[in-house]
Design a protein around this motif. Structure first.
Motif, short mmCIF file in Angstrom:
data_model
loop_
_atom_site.label_atom_id
_atom_site.label_comp_id
_atom_site.label_asym_id
_atom_site.label_seq_id
_atom_site.Cartn_x
_atom_site.Cartn_y
_atom_site.Cartn_z
N ASN A 69 3.69 2.91 -8.82
CA ASN A 69 4.30 1.69 -9.36
C ASN A 69 4.47 0.67 -8.23
O ASN A 69 4.78 1.03 -7.09
N ALA A 70 4.33 -0.60 -8.57
CA ALA A 70 4.44 -1.66 -7.56
C ALA A 70 5.37 -2.75 -8.06
O ALA A 70 4.92 -3.85 -8.43
N PRO A 71 6.68 -2.52 -8.05
CA PRO A 71 7.60 -3.52 -8.59
C PRO A 71 7.87 -4.69 -7.65
O PRO A 71 8.44 -5.69 -8.07
N THR A 72 7.50 -4.59 -6.35
CA THR A 72 7.75 -5.68 -5.40
C THR A 72 6.44 -6.21 -4.85
O THR A 72 5.41 -5.53 -4.86
N LYS A 73 6.49 -7.43 -4.29
CA LYS A 73 5.30 -8.05 -3.69
C LYS A 73 4.81 -7.24 -2.51
O LYS A 73 3.60 -7.05 -2.32
N LEU A 74 5.74 -6.75 -1.67
CA LEU A 74 5.33 -5.96 -0.51
C LEU A 74 4.54 -4.74 -0.94
O LEU A 74 3.51 -4.41 -0.35
N MET A 75 5.00 -4.05 -1.96
CA MET A 75 4.31 -2.84 -2.43
C MET A 75 2.93 -3.18 -2.96
O MET A 75 1.97 -2.43 -2.75
N LYS A 76 2.80 -4.32 -3.62
CA LYS A 76 1.47 -4.75 -4.08
C LYS A 76 0.58 -5.07 -2.89
O LYS A 76 -0.61 -4.73 -2.88
N ASP A 77 1.18 -5.73 -1.86
CA ASP A 77 0.40 -6.11 -0.69
C ASP A 77 -0.14 -4.91 0.07
O ASP A 77 -1.23 -5.00 0.69
N ILE A 78 0.56 -3.82 0.07
CA ILE A 78 0.09 -2.64 0.82
C ILE A 78 -0.76 -1.71 -0.05
O ILE A 78 -1.11 -0.60 0.38
N GLY A 79 -1.06 -2.14 -1.28
CA GLY A 79 -2.05 -1.41 -2.08
C GLY A 79 -1.52 -0.55 -3.19
O GLY A 79 -2.31 0.12 -3.87
#
Length: 438
Positions: free
Chosen positions: A371-381
């Motif tokens: 799951n990627a609820p934050t921008k940072l988590m999306k940015d790291i893949g």
């Protein structure tokens, strides 16, 4: 019943001390609510009755429970606890005329400042019209009604009466409570002429009925038996079959093992026999139901997913109906499980998966299914590259969902029986698609 409806007010105090020649059950009748055995959930400080007594005010109530669980004793002690006048009538022996006399006397006593508790035993035996006759007297507080019944109040009592009374459920006395009753009897009369196994068998034979147990004990005392009886001797003496439950409960576990293995062996006749053995020996029906629910998952599983639903429905039916009506639902669940296709694939899969989880520790799932609820988590893949299965051909993406450090495992292997045959076909088809798309 004439003595219950005297025109003159009764004396202010009531001497409940039983005669020396009274039955054992009467001599052991509790003298305070704290002495009532097995119903602490309602008589204790946090129970409904305990709170009402502490407040000094009672509301009308219906005591619903099996025979021999203390309904009459509780009603008497309630009146004593809050200083109320006690009148007892039985729906078996009393009619409308008797009730009218009781209500008229309660009205006169109320004018003198004395409140009345009217205990109605077997209240479900009054017909609907007679039950309606209680309503005006309960509503204006002429009497506080305490009714006792062994039948389901929602079936047997008027809705109008139920809306004006709190239904309190008395529990069937368990082994510990019945043993405590025998302890009281032995303190008064001396040791029973029984060895430990026979004492346990006597308790099991009571089926949760305290008065029956004490009556049986009194029979033993009156017989002046010299040598202690074993379970076989006890059964012969009382002229009734007594279950053998020895001190380490071997008989109990032998019977549940026999039931479980007969179910697994798809023998409905033997399964029903061992079920009957347990219930007639006084086993707790809910314990048997718990074992059937476990069996439905352990030995049937997805070979017949309805087995679990059947067992849970039987549990609900028994809790709703009680004994003996609800026991038929237990029989139905037992026969369903015995005749269902069998598979322990889910049970084996659970053990294998739990063992694997303990051995592999905290391995990270692949990033594409995180799951990627934050921008940072999306940015790291996190979540990148996830294939939404509903958008894939045939609703199946074939992605890999296992940690990178771990090879895919096979825990669940469906059998070629019942519904699991279909499940096995589905898994084989998905495995084929996965190989083709990889």
């Amino acid at each position: 019943m004439a003595d219950l409806f005297q025109d003159d007010p009764p004396p202010p105090a009531r001497d409940d001390a039983p005669r020396d020649d009274a039955p054992l059950a009467d001599r052991l009748r509790p003298r305070t609510l704290g002495e009532v055995i097995g119903q602490e959930h309602i008589t204790g400080a946090e129970g409904a009755i305990g709170r009402m007594v502490a407040a000094g005010r009672l509301s009308s109530m219906i005591l619903w429970g099996p025979p021999g669980t203390g309904k009459t004793s509780i009603a008497r002690l309630l009146a004593d606890s809050v200083g109320m006048r006690f009148i007892s009538v039985s729906a078996v022996f009393s009619g409308v005329a008797d009730l009218k006399k009781a209500f008229a006397e309660a009205d006169r006593m109320a004018e003198a400042g004395q409140r009345t508790l009217l205990f109605v035993d077997e209240i479900h035996r009054f017909n609907r019209a007679q039950q309606d006759g209680f309503l005006p007297f309960v509503e204006r507080g002429t009497v506080t009604l305490v009714g006792a019944t062994t039948e389901n109040p929602s079936f047997e009592l008027n809705a109008a009466l139920l809306s004006r009374a709190q239904v309190l459920i008395l529990e069937r006395l368990d082994h510990q409570a019945l043993s405590a009753l025998l302890d009281k009897a032995e303190t008064l009369e001396g040791p029973l002429p029984l060895d430990e196994d026979a004492r346990a068998a006597l308790i099991a034979s009571a089926d949760g009925d305290g008065r029956f147990l004490l009556n049986q004990a009194e029979t033993l005392y009156n017989a002046k038996i010299e040598a202690p009886l074993d379970p076989a001797g006890l059964g012969k003496f009382l002229q009734r079959r007594v279950a053998v439950y020895d001190k380490d409960r071997e008989g109990h576990y032998n019977l549940i093992s026999a039931l479980h293995k007969s179910l697994r062996g798809s023998d409905p006749q033997a399964s029903l026999y061992y079920l009957a053995r347990m219930l007639t020996a006084g086993e707790e029906p809910l314990y048997v139901l718990r074992r059937l629910v476990r069996f439905a998952s352990e030995d049937i599983g997805l070979a017949d997913p309805q087995a679990l639903s059947q067992c849970l429905a039987a549990k609900d039916a028994y809790e709703f109906l009680g004994s003996p009506e609800g026991e038929l639902a237990i029989v139905q669940a037992c026969l369903y499980c015995a005749t269902a296709p069998k598979s322990n694939a889910a049970y084996a899969a659970q053990k294998a998966a739990f063992r694997s989880a303990r051995e592999t520790g905290s391995l990270m799932p692949p990033q594409n299914i995180l799951n990627a609820p934050t921008k940072l988590m999306k940015d790291i893949g996190y979540g990148a590259g996830y294939s939404y299965d509903h958008n894939a051909e045939e609703g199946f993406s074939g992605d890999n969902y296992w940690p990178a450090e771990m090879e895919p495992q096979t825990y669940y292997t469906p059998v070629e029986r019942g519904f699991e045959r279909k499940v096995k076909e589905r898994i084989a088809y998905w495995d084929k698609l996965r190989r083709e798309r990889s």
